[in-house]
Scaffold this motif. Structure first.
Motif, short mmCIF file in Angstrom:
data_model
loop_
_atom_site.label_atom_id
_atom_site.label_comp_id
_atom_site.label_asym_id
_atom_site.label_seq_id
_atom_site.Cartn_x
_atom_site.Cartn_y
_atom_site.Cartn_z
N ARG A 255 0.74 -1.29 -0.01
CA ARG A 255 0.01 -0.07 0.02
C ARG A 255 0.83 1.23 0.08
O ARG A 255 0.61 2.20 -0.66
CB ARG A 255 -0.81 0.03 1.27
CG ARG A 255 -2.05 -1.04 1.19
CD ARG A 255 -2.66 -1.23 2.59
NE ARG A 255 -3.76 -0.20 2.70
CZ ARG A 255 -4.81 0.07 2.52
NH1 ARG A 255 -5.39 -0.66 1.54
NH2 ARG A 255 -5.69 1.34 2.61
N LEU A 258 2.00 1.89 -3.58
CA LEU A 258 0.94 2.51 -4.23
C LEU A 258 0.60 3.74 -4.03
O LEU A 258 -0.06 4.39 -4.63
CB LEU A 258 -0.32 1.58 -3.98
CG LEU A 258 -0.09 -0.14 -4.50
CD1 LEU A 258 -1.48 -0.72 -3.93
CD2 LEU A 258 -0.16 0.15 -5.96
N THR A 259 1.08 4.39 -3.00
CA THR A 259 0.84 5.78 -2.63
C THR A 259 2.12 6.81 -3.48
O THR A 259 1.95 7.80 -3.41
CB THR A 259 1.06 6.15 -1.26
OG1 THR A 259 2.17 5.89 -0.62
CG2 THR A 259 -0.18 5.46 -0.32
N ALA A 260 3.06 5.92 -3.74
CA ALA A 260 4.30 6.80 -4.47
C ALA A 260 4.00 6.87 -5.86
O ALA A 260 3.07 6.39 -6.64
CB ALA A 260 5.46 5.78 -4.37
N PRO A 261 4.51 8.08 -6.37
CA PRO A 261 3.94 8.40 -7.92
C PRO A 261 4.52 7.36 -8.86
O PRO A 261 5.54 7.52 -9.71
CB PRO A 261 4.68 9.68 -8.09
CG PRO A 261 5.86 9.65 -7.32
CD PRO A 261 5.63 8.75 -5.95
N HIS A 414 -6.83 -4.49 -6.60
CA HIS A 414 -6.16 -3.21 -5.85
C HIS A 414 -7.35 -2.07 -6.19
O HIS A 414 -7.56 -1.34 -5.23
CB HIS A 414 -5.10 -2.83 -6.77
CG HIS A 414 -4.64 -1.41 -6.82
ND1 HIS A 414 -4.58 -0.67 -5.50
CD2 HIS A 414 -4.75 -0.39 -7.48
CE1 HIS A 414 -4.36 0.67 -5.68
NE2 HIS A 414 -4.44 0.76 -7.07
N THR B 52 -9.01 5.51 8.28
CA THR B 52 -7.96 5.06 7.47
C THR B 52 -8.47 4.92 5.86
O THR B 52 -7.62 4.99 5.01
CB THR B 52 -7.54 3.61 7.88
OG1 THR B 52 -6.92 3.65 8.89
CG2 THR B 52 -6.74 2.85 6.80
N SER B 56 -6.62 6.55 2.75
CA SER B 56 -6.37 5.80 1.63
C SER B 56 -6.83 6.44 0.34
O SER B 56 -6.19 6.37 -0.71
CB SER B 56 -6.88 4.35 1.66
OG SER B 56 -6.55 3.54 2.65
N SER B 59 -4.56 9.60 -0.31
CA SER B 59 -3.37 8.95 -0.59
C SER B 59 -3.17 8.23 -2.04
O SER B 59 -2.43 8.02 -2.81
CB SER B 59 -2.62 8.07 0.09
OG SER B 59 -3.36 7.24 0.43
N ILE B 61 -4.66 5.58 -2.98
CA ILE B 61 -4.73 4.12 -3.04
C ILE B 61 -6.33 3.54 -3.51
O ILE B 61 -6.26 2.72 -4.21
CB ILE B 61 -4.65 3.47 -1.63
CG1 ILE B 61 -3.04 3.65 -1.28
CG2 ILE B 61 -4.84 1.95 -1.60
CD1 ILE B 61 -2.63 3.25 -0.05
N LEU B 62 -7.34 4.19 -2.72
CA LEU B 62 -8.70 3.99 -3.21
C LEU B 62 -9.23 5.11 -4.00
O LEU B 62 -9.19 6.34 -3.56
CB LEU B 62 -9.33 3.77 -1.96
CG LEU B 62 -8.94 2.37 -1.21
CD1 LEU B 62 -9.98 2.38 0.23
CD2 LEU B 62 -9.16 1.16 -1.88
N PRO B 63 -9.97 4.72 -4.92
CA PRO B 63 -10.68 5.74 -5.76
C PRO B 63 -11.92 6.22 -4.83
O PRO B 63 -12.80 5.12 -4.62
CB PRO B 63 -10.80 5.39 -7.10
CG PRO B 63 -10.93 3.81 -6.84
CD PRO B 63 -9.97 3.54 -5.75
N ARG B 84 1.45 13.23 -6.18
CA ARG B 84 1.75 12.19 -5.03
C ARG B 84 3.17 12.38 -4.57
O ARG B 84 3.66 11.94 -3.48
CB ARG B 84 1.76 10.87 -5.62
CG ARG B 84 0.19 10.33 -5.97
CD ARG B 84 0.25 8.83 -6.42
NE ARG B 84 -1.12 8.53 -6.66
CZ ARG B 84 -1.66 7.22 -6.70
NH1 ARG B 84 -0.60 6.28 -6.39
NH2 ARG B 84 -2.66 6.80 -7.05
N VAL B 89 3.28 9.66 3.05
CA VAL B 89 2.43 8.90 3.72
C VAL B 89 2.97 7.84 4.58
O VAL B 89 3.98 7.23 4.40
CB VAL B 89 1.63 7.96 2.96
CG1 VAL B 89 0.53 7.14 3.60
CG2 VAL B 89 0.86 8.90 1.67
N PRO B 91 1.68 5.09 6.92
CA PRO B 91 0.78 4.31 7.49
C PRO B 91 0.62 3.60 8.78
O PRO B 91 1.72 3.61 9.47
CB PRO B 91 0.89 3.05 6.22
CG PRO B 91 2.32 3.05 5.94
CD PRO B 91 2.78 4.49 6.22
#
Lengths: 419, 319
Positions: A255, A258-261, A414, B52, B56, B59, B61-63, B84, B89, B91
């Motif tokens: 995760r 996945l936050t990185a560009p 994902h 969280t 997410s 950040s 991760i989730l749309p 980004r 982040v 976590p």
């Protein structure tokens, strides 16, 4: 490209820090291959040829039934087969079930008489699937014997009863009749010698004591066995490595990546590439071990390199798909393990796919193991591009499909927030 | 809610009416807030409140199912590299590679944000210094204590010098000393101009460091503002908390009989009241003793976020 390399390098670095799991994966196929080499005669040097154990139920009282039932008395067959007699089909099947033999051969009543009379006759072969490739050898042997007997029966062309009398010790007091019979048969054989000589099937007999040259020409059982065990090992290796995807999901590093560009697809592809690199290393190691420890020659380098690359792709794609369908590492181990074993069984790791029923052979052709075995066994048997290109193309399609399906399934997961 | 680019540029993070559901379970239901540069904005709520999931979405991760999160005016959910790259982040999980050393971990995370060569080495050194781990840079993370891992987890979010920090419960499960160290680093980051979104279920911690905060429960923001503004929701006067054999309806009636007293909540064997001033508080206490209730405990406290949470949700936010 730089971040992809960074992601792959990170995974390889982590594996180098603790290579025990990878070594365990590689050890499993090697131990299996070693055990099979010990059991079946392996490489051939100074090894015993495997003995074919047969059960014969001879219900025929004639000469041909007796000859078949006592085939092991032939000096050439003596060291290679062991025949046990059973009184009935039931007793024979019991012996087969108790794994005392690779196959049961039933010679029916009046087999010799009917054959010599020119009637159609049948020989029944019941195979024991637990005896590896031996039942196939038995079946092939009986088919060859049946072919020779059929040819003989056609040559006799109605003279069977006279010959049967001679076998029973009758008619020897008429030298003229015997000479006429021999002359007729000689003319028959001369008439077809263009088809029979040189013979279609030539049996060469070598002396064990003849030295290394003779040993080189002996068939190497590991050419057949090692590719199957190797593919199974590679599939287990790919699964074990792909576990790391869920492990990273569990500890949160996935995760965080996945936050990185980067984009999710790049992260997932990097994971698949890092697994492929490890599987490729495992492939090279197993090929080398096959060559040096078990005497398996892999043929020209370019076809071998192409085959290895496609096998790596297929194994990695398979593992990616497996781990896109499970939630936990343990589920992945169980599900992946069962699939690998099933594909190994169906695809011919332990016995040729030809010994299973035809409907099951159709399923075998859907497995990547079937095509991987085919490619590697053909290479090991001396085949080149021409021999493997068809199988390799199918395997490439399977590999690309599995990899693409794996990436898409992981991406979907994902997006659902389940990675 | 629509946002113009001009408005978005004034805030580091703008969360506008975001929604998200895991299947049929709604996790975030119309959450909105802004975080400005130099500010620590707290998102306070119990476990499962939606903190969280909000992080997410922010950040990327989730749309979000609807709504949007803008980072310096750019949509976070579109995989925008620029948005980004400006975000760090941290976590809730200790998202580190235990097989690798602290320095190797930070180098890896730094490279993912485009750092390399001397700049990467400088950034790694600076981040290690910041969390006080320079002397253990080469030790493998698996040899670290829980507190050290938390500090390194924070450093991994800071290594690329982001403008916006998203901290998801960064002090869970660590000793008070390590917690103070982390809180000091977070304060320093805000002082240096970074915007910080800080989620926690520790009320005291949020009160200490957050300039503004939002209380979130069941995916909804119940109240937002500065700590003082939120306290005013329960009044300026003291809060009375009792524990014993209580009857919620009876206590409501009792509160209604006391001038300047409002009933806050009853949860199991405890209940709370807000008093307008000390006189109202005295009247309440007298009435409680007069009522003959069997009380095991009675406390008079200054109003805090705990009492705000009690008033808003009807239950306590337990640490």
């Amino acid at each position: 490209m730089g971040t992809l390399a960074t992601l792959v390098r990170k995974d390889l670095r982590r594996r180098l820090v603790d290579p025990s799991k990878l070594l365990m994966n590689l050890a499993i196929p090697l131990v299996m291959a070693g055990m099979m080499a010990l059991a079946f005669g392996g490489r051939g040097d100074n090894q015993r040829t495997p003995v074919l154990h047969l059960v014969v139920v001879n219900q025929d009282e004639g000469p041909i039934g007796r000859a078949l039932g006592n085939a092991q008395q032939n000096p050439e067959a003596a060291g290679r087969m062991e025949i046990r007699q059973a009184k009935s089909r039931g007793e024979g099947l019991t012996m087969l079930r108790e794994e005392e033999a690779a196959a049961l051969i039933l010679i029916p009543k009046d087999f010799s008489a009917d054959l010599l009379d020119g009637k159609d006759v049948e020989l029944e072969v019941v195979k024991n699937p637990a005896a590896s490739i031996m039942p196939v050898i038995a079946q092939q042997g009986v088919e060859v014997a049946a072919l020779y007997i059929s040819i003989g029966a056609r040559l006799l062309d109605g003279r069977g009863p006279r010959i049967a009398e001679l076998f029973e010790g009758k008619g020897w007091d008429d030298p003229q009749a015997i000479a006429a019979l021999v002359t007729e048969l000689y003319d028959k054989v001369r008439g077809i010698d263009a088809f029979l000589i040189p013979p279609l099937i030539e049996v060469k007999t070598g002396e064990r004591e003849a030295g290394k040259e003779a040993d080189k020409n002996r068939p190497n059982f590991m050419i057949w066995m090692f590719p199957g065990v190797m593919i199974m090992g590679l599939l287990f290796t790919a699964n074990t490595q792909m576990r790391d995807l869920l492990r990273e999901g569990e500890i949160g590093t996935l995760r965080r990546q996945l936050t990185a560009p980067l984009g999710a697809v790049k992260v997932l592809i990097a994971k698949i590439v890092s697994v492929a690199v490890v599987v490729a290393i495992a492939t090279v190691l197993l090929l080398l071990v096959g060559r040096w420890a078990f005497g398996v020659g892999w043929g020209p380098i370019l076809p071998l390199a192409a085959a290895s690359a496609v096998i790596v792709l297929a194994a990695t794609g398979f593992a990616a798909l497996v781990f896109s369908l499970v939630r936990t590492e343990r589920q992945g181990d169980a599900f992946g393990g069962v699939l690998v074993m099933l594909m190994s069984l169906l695809g011919g790791t332990f016995f040729p796919p030809q010994v299973v029923p035809s409907w099951m052979q159709g399923i075998s052709r859907l497995t990547l193991t079937y095509w991987s075995h085919g490619v590697l066994r053909d290479l090991a048997a001396g085949g080149g591009w021409e021999k493997i290109q068809g199988e390799l193309s199918i395997l490439l399609i399977i590999g690309l499909t599995l990899t693409l399906a794996g990436v898409l399934a992981l991406r979907r997961r994902h997006l659902r927030g389940a990675l | 809610m629509t946002t113009t680019p001009q408005e978005s540029r004034e805030v580091a993070l703008r969360v506008a009416d975001i929604r998200y559901a895991y299947g049929k379970t709604v996790a975030v239901d119309g959450v909105s807030f802004d975080v400005r540069p130099g500010e620590i904005f707290g998102l306070l709520g119990p476990n499962g409140a939606g903190k969280t999931t909000t992080i997410s979405i922010v950040s990327g991760i989730l749309p979000p199912a609807s709504g949007q999160a803008l980072i310096f005016g750019q949509d976070a959910s579109g995989g925008s590299g620029r948005a980004r790259a400006r975000m760090g982040v941290v976590p809730q999980d200790i998202a580190l590679y235990e097989e690798l050393s602290a320095a190797e971990n930070l180098r890896f995370w730094g490279r993912l944000y485009g750092l390399s060569g001397g700049a990467l080495e400088d950034a790694v050194r600076r981040a290690l210094d910041l969390v006080g781990l320079a002397d253990r840079a080469q030790a493998r993370v698996k040899t670290y204590s829980g507190g050290l891992k938390r500090r390194l987890n924070l450093a991994a979010g800071l290594v690329h010098n982001p403008d916006l920090l998203l901290l998801d419960e960064p002090t869970v499960g660590i000793d008070p000393q390590a917690r103070l160290r982390i809180l000091d680093v977070v304060r320093d980051q805000a002082r240096s101009g970074r915007a910080v979104l800080y989620t926690s279920h520790y009320l005291e911690e949020a009160e200490q460091i957050c300039g503004r905060l939002a209380i979130i429960d069941h995916g909804r923001v119940l109240a937002a503002g500065t700590v003082a503004e939120l306290r005013r929701l329960v009044g300026e006067g003291p809060v009375v908390r009792i524990r014993g054999a209580i009857d919620g309806d009876g206590l409501k009636a009792l509160a209604a009989r006391c001038p300047g007293v409002s009933f806050l909540s009853a949860d199991g064997d405890s209940a709370s009241f807000a008093a307008r001033d000390p006189d109202a508080c005295s009247g309440l206490v007298r009435e409680l003793f007069r009522s003959g209730l069997k009380l095991d405990d009675l406390r008079v406290q200054e109003p805090n976020l705990q009492s705000v949470f009690l008033k808003l949700t009807g239950r306590e936010l337990r640490d």
